[in-house]
Enzyme design. Structure first.
Site, PDB file in Angstrom:
ATOM      1  N   ASN A   1       1.028  -2.553   5.226  1.00  0.00           N
ATOM      2  CA  ASN A   1       0.307  -1.297   5.378  1.00  0.00           C
ATOM      3  C   ASN A   1      -0.967  -1.219   4.542  1.00  0.00           C
ATOM      4  O   ASN A   1      -1.834  -0.392   4.818  1.00  0.00           O
ATOM      5  CB  ASN A   1       1.243  -0.135   4.983  1.00  0.00           C
ATOM      6  CG  ASN A   1       0.514   1.169   4.812  1.00  0.00           C
ATOM      7  OD1 ASN A   1       0.110   1.808   5.774  1.00  0.00           O
ATOM      8  ND2 ASN A   1       0.318   1.585   3.563  1.00  0.00           N
TER       9      ASN A   1
ATOM     10  N   ILE B   1      -4.722  10.638  11.231  1.00  0.00           N
ATOM     11  CA  ILE B   1      -3.593  10.997  10.363  1.00  0.00           C
ATOM     12  C   ILE B   1      -4.110  11.630   9.070  1.00  0.00           C
ATOM     13  O   ILE B   1      -5.088  11.151   8.481  1.00  0.00           O
ATOM     14  CB  ILE B   1      -2.758   9.754  10.017  1.00  0.00           C
ATOM     15  CG1 ILE B   1      -2.320   9.002  11.302  1.00  0.00           C
ATOM     16  CG2 ILE B   1      -1.555  10.139   9.180  1.00  0.00           C
ATOM     17  CD1 ILE B   1      -1.407   9.782  12.200  1.00  0.00           C
TER      18      ILE B   1
ATOM     19  N   SER C   1      -4.949   0.290  13.396  1.00  0.00           N
ATOM     20  CA  SER C   1      -5.667   1.566  13.446  1.00  0.00           C
ATOM     21  C   SER C   1      -6.285   1.724  14.816  1.00  0.00           C
ATOM     22  O   SER C   1      -6.615   0.735  15.490  1.00  0.00           O
ATOM     23  CB  SER C   1      -6.774   1.594  12.381  1.00  0.00           C
ATOM     24  OG  SER C   1      -7.671   2.663  12.617  1.00  0.00           O
TER      25      SER C   1
ATOM     26  N   LYS D   1      -8.767  -4.581  11.615  1.00  0.00           N
ATOM     27  CA  LYS D   1      -7.654  -3.969  12.335  1.00  0.00           C
ATOM     28  C   LYS D   1      -7.433  -4.617  13.701  1.00  0.00           C
ATOM     29  O   LYS D   1      -6.295  -4.649  14.205  1.00  0.00           O
ATOM     30  CB  LYS D   1      -7.878  -2.465  12.466  1.00  0.00           C
ATOM     31  CG  LYS D   1      -7.820  -1.730  11.132  1.00  0.00           C
ATOM     32  CD  LYS D   1      -6.491  -1.957  10.404  1.00  0.00           C
ATOM     33  CE  LYS D   1      -6.374  -1.136   9.136  1.00  0.00           C
ATOM     34  NZ  LYS D   1      -5.072  -1.328   8.455  1.00  0.00           N
TER      35      LYS D   1
ATOM     36  N   TYR E   1     -13.937  -2.675   9.007  1.00  0.00           N
ATOM     37  CA  TYR E   1     -12.599  -2.106   9.206  1.00  0.00           C
ATOM     38  C   TYR E   1     -12.081  -2.396  10.616  1.00  0.00           C
ATOM     39  O   TYR E   1     -10.918  -2.803  10.791  1.00  0.00           O
ATOM     40  CB  TYR E   1     -12.668  -0.600   8.956  1.00  0.00           C
ATOM     41  CG  TYR E   1     -11.349   0.124   8.941  1.00  0.00           C
ATOM     42  CD1 TYR E   1     -10.478   0.007   7.858  1.00  0.00           C
ATOM     43  CD2 TYR E   1     -10.970   0.948   9.992  1.00  0.00           C
ATOM     44  CE1 TYR E   1      -9.276   0.695   7.823  1.00  0.00           C
ATOM     45  CE2 TYR E   1      -9.773   1.639   9.970  1.00  0.00           C
ATOM     46  CZ  TYR E   1      -8.927   1.507   8.888  1.00  0.00           C
ATOM     47  OH  TYR E   1      -7.737   2.195   8.862  1.00  0.00           O
ATOM     48  N   SER E   2     -12.929  -2.203  11.614  1.00  0.00           N
ATOM     49  CA  SER E   2     -12.516  -2.447  12.996  1.00  0.00           C
ATOM     50  C   SER E   2     -12.177  -3.914  13.219  1.00  0.00           C
ATOM     51  O   SER E   2     -11.204  -4.236  13.918  1.00  0.00           O
ATOM     52  CB  SER E   2     -13.617  -2.013  13.970  1.00  0.00           C
ATOM     53  OG  SER E   2     -13.836  -0.617  13.898  1.00  0.00           O
TER      54      SER E   2
ATOM     55  N   GLY F   1       0.812  -1.211   0.000  1.00  0.00           N
ATOM     56  CA  GLY F   1       0.000   0.000   0.000  1.00  0.00           C
ATOM     57  C   GLY F   1       0.840   1.254   0.000  1.00  0.00           C
ATOM     58  O   GLY F   1       0.520   2.242   0.661  1.00  0.00           O
ATOM     59  N   SER F   2       1.922   1.238  -0.783  1.00  0.00           N
ATOM     60  CA  SER F   2       2.942   2.285  -0.653  1.00  0.00           C
ATOM     61  C   SER F   2       2.937   3.313  -1.774  1.00  0.00           C
ATOM     62  O   SER F   2       3.880   4.080  -1.918  1.00  0.00           O
ATOM     63  CB  SER F   2       4.328   1.646  -0.543  1.00  0.00           C
ATOM     64  OG  SER F   2       4.549   0.699  -1.556  1.00  0.00           O
TER      65      SER F   2
END
Length: 239
Positions: free
Chosen positions: A83, A180, A135, A151, A147-148, A9-10
């Site tokens: 990532n 972020i 996260s 993560k 998502y939770s 994911g860069s």
């Protein structure tokens, strides 16, 4: 600096900041992203720092990872930064299976898909660093059941690897970014951003560089006795 670091994911956001930081510290870098633009991003960093290459790969697919990394000399890999991540937010009652599936595959399955390609060589080398990006949402967040869950799974994965691989001088740690500034958070309404910032003792958003600095520490020899931790980069948001 000997050894190469694979960073998923860069192509942009936090992952791009990590790639630039690691390249500036003279690690060899392999930038990985599903976006074909990662190849141009890698060329740009390579022209500035050298020893940077890009690979286009959908890390949510195990078969794609096997194929994409088949030409890499696995023994050269010193570190992995997992990532890659997406979000498909919705209240659970409105969440579709596709929204659930896409996030779990990209944010959690990718941890297995990528790390599995290199772990045997790390064991043979008796050396390695694994850094997984979780996260602050791992604790649960409205509209982010997918998502939770992913993560939180990242944290369980990290701690398990720290127990299994520590005997081989391989450390596994997780970074927990807070609020972020990224292309993802840029899309949020300003009023929502202000509410988040008000909860942060430092009263500001973090940057990709803040997360990259934490990755840098965990990759260094100075951190060789740091294993299985959750390193929060959130300005005190979780207090």
């Amino acid at each position: 600096m000997s050894g190469k670091i694979v960073i998923t994911g860069s192509n942009r956001g936090i992952g791009r900041s990590i790639a630039e930081k690691m390249a500036s510290e003279k690690y060899g870098i392999i930038m990985v992203d599903y976006d074909n633009a990662v190849l141009d991003s890698a060329k740009s960093l390579n022209s500035r720092y050298g020893n940077v290459e890009g690979i286009k790969c959908d890390v949510s697919s195990y078969d794609a990872c096997v194929e994409a990394f088949s030409t890499i000399d696995k023994k050269e890999i010193y570190g992995i930064v997992n990532n890659a991540g997406i979000n498909r937010d919705a209240l659970f009652k409105n969440m579709s299976f596709d929204q659930w599936d896409a996030v779990i595959k990209t944010d959690l399955y990718s941890m297995f898909n990528v790390t599995k390609q290199f772990v045997d060589s790390m064991i043979e080398n008796l050396s390695g660093r694994i850094v997984n990006i979780s996260s602050a949402s791992w604790n649960g967040n409205v509209g982010q059941a997918n998502y939770s869950s992913a993560k939180a799974g990242v944290i369980g994965f990290t701690k398990t690897l720290s127990r299994e691989l520590g005997r081989y001088n391989i450390t596994s740690n997780a970074i927990v970014p807070g609020f972020i500034k990224t292309p993802m958070t840029d899309q949020m309404p300003e009023k929502i951003k202000e509410k988040f910032i008000e909860k942060i003792p430092l009263k500001r958003m973090g940057s990709g560089d803040d997360v990259a600095n934490a990755v840098s520490f965990l990759m260094k020899e100075d951190s060789n006795y740091v294993n299985g931790i959750l390193l929060e980069v959130g300005g005190g948001m979780s207090l």
